[in-house]
Motif scaffolding. Structure first.
Motif, PDB file in Angstrom:
ATOM      1  N   MET A  70       0.844  -1.189   0.000  1.00  0.00           N
ATOM      2  CA  MET A  70       0.000   0.000   0.000  1.00  0.00           C
ATOM      3  C   MET A  70       0.889   1.252   0.000  1.00  0.00           C
ATOM      4  O   MET A  70       1.846   1.345   0.757  1.00  0.00           O
ATOM      5  N   THR A  71       0.543   2.205  -0.835  1.00  0.00           N
ATOM      6  CA  THR A  71       1.290   3.453  -0.940  1.00  0.00           C
ATOM      7  C   THR A  71       1.039   4.312   0.292  1.00  0.00           C
ATOM      8  O   THR A  71      -0.117   4.534   0.662  1.00  0.00           O
ATOM      9  N   PRO A  72       2.101   4.803   0.932  1.00  0.00           N
ATOM     10  CA  PRO A  72       1.890   5.683   2.094  1.00  0.00           C
ATOM     11  C   PRO A  72       1.276   7.013   1.646  1.00  0.00           C
ATOM     12  O   PRO A  72       1.525   7.483   0.539  1.00  0.00           O
ATOM     13  N   ALA A  73       0.482   7.596   2.535  1.00  0.00           N
ATOM     14  CA  ALA A  73      -0.131   8.891   2.233  1.00  0.00           C
ATOM     15  C   ALA A  73       0.954   9.965   2.148  1.00  0.00           C
ATOM     16  O   ALA A  73       1.959   9.916   2.856  1.00  0.00           O
ATOM     17  N   LEU A  74       0.734  10.912   1.263  1.00  0.00           N
ATOM     18  CA  LEU A  74       1.724  11.936   0.948  1.00  0.00           C
ATOM     19  C   LEU A  74       1.392  13.279   1.601  1.00  0.00           C
ATOM     20  O   LEU A  74       0.229  13.660   1.712  1.00  0.00           O
ATOM     21  N   TYR A  75       2.463  13.976   1.967  1.00  0.00           N
ATOM     22  CA  TYR A  75       2.359  15.355   2.430  1.00  0.00           C
ATOM     23  C   TYR A  75       2.716  16.274   1.269  1.00  0.00           C
ATOM     24  O   TYR A  75       3.276  15.827   0.258  1.00  0.00           O
ATOM     25  N   LEU A  76       2.450  17.551   1.444  1.00  0.00           N
ATOM     26  CA  LEU A  76       2.774  18.551   0.431  1.00  0.00           C
ATOM     27  C   LEU A  76       4.238  18.445   0.007  1.00  0.00           C
ATOM     28  O   LEU A  76       4.555  18.500  -1.181  1.00  0.00           O
ATOM     29  N   GLU A  77       5.131  18.237   0.979  1.00  0.00           N
ATOM     30  CA  GLU A  77       6.569  18.177   0.698  1.00  0.00           C
ATOM     31  C   GLU A  77       6.974  16.957  -0.131  1.00  0.00           C
ATOM     32  O   GLU A  77       8.066  16.907  -0.687  1.00  0.00           O
ATOM     33  N   ASP A  78       6.112  15.965  -0.202  1.00  0.00           N
ATOM     34  CA  ASP A  78       6.410  14.750  -0.965  1.00  0.00           C
ATOM     35  C   ASP A  78       6.087  14.908  -2.455  1.00  0.00           C
ATOM     36  O   ASP A  78       6.429  14.040  -3.250  1.00  0.00           O
ATOM     37  N   LEU A  79       5.438  15.993  -2.801  1.00  0.00           N
ATOM     38  CA  LEU A  79       4.986  16.204  -4.175  1.00  0.00           C
ATOM     39  C   LEU A  79       5.957  17.087  -4.948  1.00  0.00           C
ATOM     40  O   LEU A  79       6.623  17.943  -4.373  1.00  0.00           O
ATOM     41  N   ALA A  80       5.993  16.881  -6.266  1.00  0.00           N
ATOM     42  CA  ALA A  80       6.842  17.686  -7.144  1.00  0.00           C
ATOM     43  C   ALA A  80       6.080  18.001  -8.418  1.00  0.00           C
ATOM     44  O   ALA A  80       5.311  17.160  -8.922  1.00  0.00           O
ATOM     45  N   VAL A  81       6.273  19.189  -8.930  1.00  0.00           N
ATOM     46  CA  VAL A  81       5.654  19.576 -10.206  1.00  0.00           C
ATOM     47  C   VAL A  81       6.113  18.583 -11.274  1.00  0.00           C
ATOM     48  O   VAL A  81       7.288  18.212 -11.341  1.00  0.00           O
ATOM     49  N   GLY A  82       5.162  18.121 -12.068  1.00  0.00           N
ATOM     50  CA  GLY A  82       5.447  17.150 -13.116  1.00  0.00           C
ATOM     51  C   GLY A  82       5.228  15.712 -12.683  1.00  0.00           C
ATOM     52  O   GLY A  82       5.169  14.806 -13.518  1.00  0.00           O
ATOM     53  N   GLN A  83       5.121  15.488 -11.393  1.00  0.00           N
ATOM     54  CA  GLN A  83       4.889  14.137 -10.882  1.00  0.00           C
ATOM     55  C   GLN A  83       3.534  13.632 -11.378  1.00  0.00           C
ATOM     56  O   GLN A  83       2.569  14.386 -11.461  1.00  0.00           O
ATOM     57  N   ARG A  84       3.478  12.338 -11.712  1.00  0.00           N
ATOM     58  CA  ARG A  84       2.238  11.734 -12.237  1.00  0.00           C
ATOM     59  C   ARG A  84       1.847  10.532 -11.388  1.00  0.00           C
ATOM     60  O   ARG A  84       2.698   9.803 -10.895  1.00  0.00           O
ATOM     61  N   PHE A  85       0.552  10.366 -11.284  1.00  0.00           N
ATOM     62  CA  PHE A  85      -0.026   9.251 -10.537  1.00  0.00           C
ATOM     63  C   PHE A  85      -1.083   8.601 -11.414  1.00  0.00           C
ATOM     64  O   PHE A  85      -1.749   9.272 -12.201  1.00  0.00           O
ATOM     65  N   ALA A  86      -1.251   7.286 -11.262  1.00  0.00           N
ATOM     66  CA  ALA A  86      -2.199   6.553 -12.099  1.00  0.00           C
ATOM     67  C   ALA A  86      -3.261   5.875 -11.250  1.00  0.00           C
ATOM     68  O   ALA A  86      -3.051   5.575 -10.077  1.00  0.00           O
ATOM     69  N   SER A  87      -4.391   5.611 -11.888  1.00  0.00           N
ATOM     70  CA  SER A  87      -5.467   4.867 -11.237  1.00  0.00           C
ATOM     71  C   SER A  87      -5.563   3.482 -11.865  1.00  0.00           C
ATOM     72  O   SER A  87      -4.970   3.214 -12.907  1.00  0.00           O
ATOM     73  N   ALA A  88      -6.357   2.647 -11.243  1.00  0.00           N
ATOM     74  CA  ALA A  88      -6.757   1.389 -11.867  1.00  0.00           C
ATOM     75  C   ALA A  88      -7.807   1.750 -12.920  1.00  0.00           C
ATOM     76  O   ALA A  88      -7.928   2.934 -13.286  1.00  0.00           O
ATOM     77  N   SER A  89      -8.557   0.798 -13.385  1.00  0.00           N
ATOM     78  CA  SER A  89      -9.609   1.106 -14.352  1.00  0.00           C
ATOM     79  C   SER A  89     -10.930   0.527 -13.877  1.00  0.00           C
ATOM     80  O   SER A  89     -10.971  -0.326 -12.989  1.00  0.00           O
ATOM     81  N   LEU A  90     -11.988   1.025 -14.465  1.00  0.00           N
ATOM     82  CA  LEU A  90     -13.315   0.477 -14.208  1.00  0.00           C
ATOM     83  C   LEU A  90     -14.115   0.525 -15.500  1.00  0.00           C
ATOM     84  O   LEU A  90     -13.885   1.372 -16.359  1.00  0.00           O
ATOM     85  N   GLU A  91     -15.039  -0.404 -15.630  1.00  0.00           N
ATOM     86  CA  GLU A  91     -15.848  -0.483 -16.846  1.00  0.00           C
ATOM     87  C   GLU A  91     -17.249   0.036 -16.581  1.00  0.00           C
ATOM     88  O   GLU A  91     -17.824  -0.212 -15.524  1.00  0.00           O
ATOM     89  N   LEU A  92     -17.778   0.744 -17.546  1.00  0.00           N
ATOM     90  CA  LEU A  92     -19.104   1.334 -17.455  1.00  0.00           C
ATOM     91  C   LEU A  92     -20.049   0.574 -18.364  1.00  0.00           C
ATOM     92  O   LEU A  92     -19.719   0.310 -19.520  1.00  0.00           O
ATOM     93  N   ASP A  93     -21.226   0.218 -17.856  1.00  0.00           N
ATOM     94  CA  ASP A  93     -22.204  -0.471 -18.706  1.00  0.00           C
ATOM     95  C   ASP A  93     -23.454   0.390 -18.884  1.00  0.00           C
ATOM     96  O   ASP A  93     -23.644   1.405 -18.208  1.00  0.00           O
ATOM     97  N   ALA A  94     -24.301  -0.017 -19.806  1.00  0.00           N
ATOM     98  CA  ALA A  94     -25.504   0.753 -20.145  1.00  0.00           C
ATOM     99  C   ALA A  94     -26.433   0.901 -18.947  1.00  0.00           C
ATOM    100  O   ALA A  94     -27.038   1.964 -18.758  1.00  0.00           O
ATOM    101  N   ASP A  95     -26.568  -0.139 -18.132  1.00  0.00           N
ATOM    102  CA  ASP A  95     -27.447  -0.051 -16.962  1.00  0.00           C
ATOM    103  C   ASP A  95     -27.000   1.062 -16.017  1.00  0.00           C
ATOM    104  O   ASP A  95     -27.821   1.810 -15.501  1.00  0.00           O
ATOM    105  N   ALA A  96     -25.698   1.156 -15.797  1.00  0.00           N
ATOM    106  CA  ALA A  96     -25.182   2.207 -14.905  1.00  0.00           C
ATOM    107  C   ALA A  96     -25.440   3.591 -15.501  1.00  0.00           C
ATOM    108  O   ALA A  96     -25.782   4.535 -14.780  1.00  0.00           O
TER     109      ALA A  96
END
Length: 153
Positions: free
Chosen positions: A1-27
């Protein structure tokens, strides 16, 4: 598990990704019936004769799904993702049934607060894409980030 970040842990240009989810017609139908009851979100047949040429999720549905993706992403901030506003929100193409969405967060700007030294603001570009890599939403948001506590002297 990724530890939670503080402001000081961030840098301009840094990128983060998500998992994915699928959307269906019912939703799409369920969300639209409750929050955006327009024919191109509710009725497959009626949607064919609209600007969208077929069933499309509400932009607000896409925004809600993006928030879900962000919460589950590796962009974890101490105290959670507390939004302070949106500077820009765009839906360049519709989200369709069967789309598999994922989000990327890019840090654009980091501003420590002058009046509240325990926090700052992070400006981010959030891009939500479908399974073909086509952008379905972009958002420039402002998110509160806590600063790392300074030990008492």
């Amino acid at each position: 598990m990724t530890p939670a970040l503080y402001l000081e842990d961030l840098a301009v240009g840094q990128r983060f990704a998500s998992a994915s989810l699928e959307l269906d017609a019912d939703a799409i139908h369920e969300f639209a019936a409750r929050f955006d009851p327009q024919p191109f979100h509710l009725d497959d047949e009626a949607a064919r004769s609209t600007l969208f040429s077929g069933l499309a999720a509400s932009g607000w549905h896409t925004a809600s799904l993006t928030m879900r993706l962000l919460v589950g992403s590796d962009f974890k901030l101490v105290g959670g993702l507390v939004g302070a506003g949106v500077d820009e929100l765009r839906w360049p193409r519709p989200t369709r049934p069967g789309d598999r969405l994922s989000a990327e967060i890019e840090v654009l700007e980091i501003t420590p607060s002058r009046s509240k030294p325990d926090r700052g603001m992070v400006r981010v570009l959030i891009t939500t894409s479908n399974q073909q890599g086509e952008t379905v939403q972009t958002c420039i948001g402002r998110i509160l980030a806590w600063r790392r506590p300074v030990p008492a002297a």
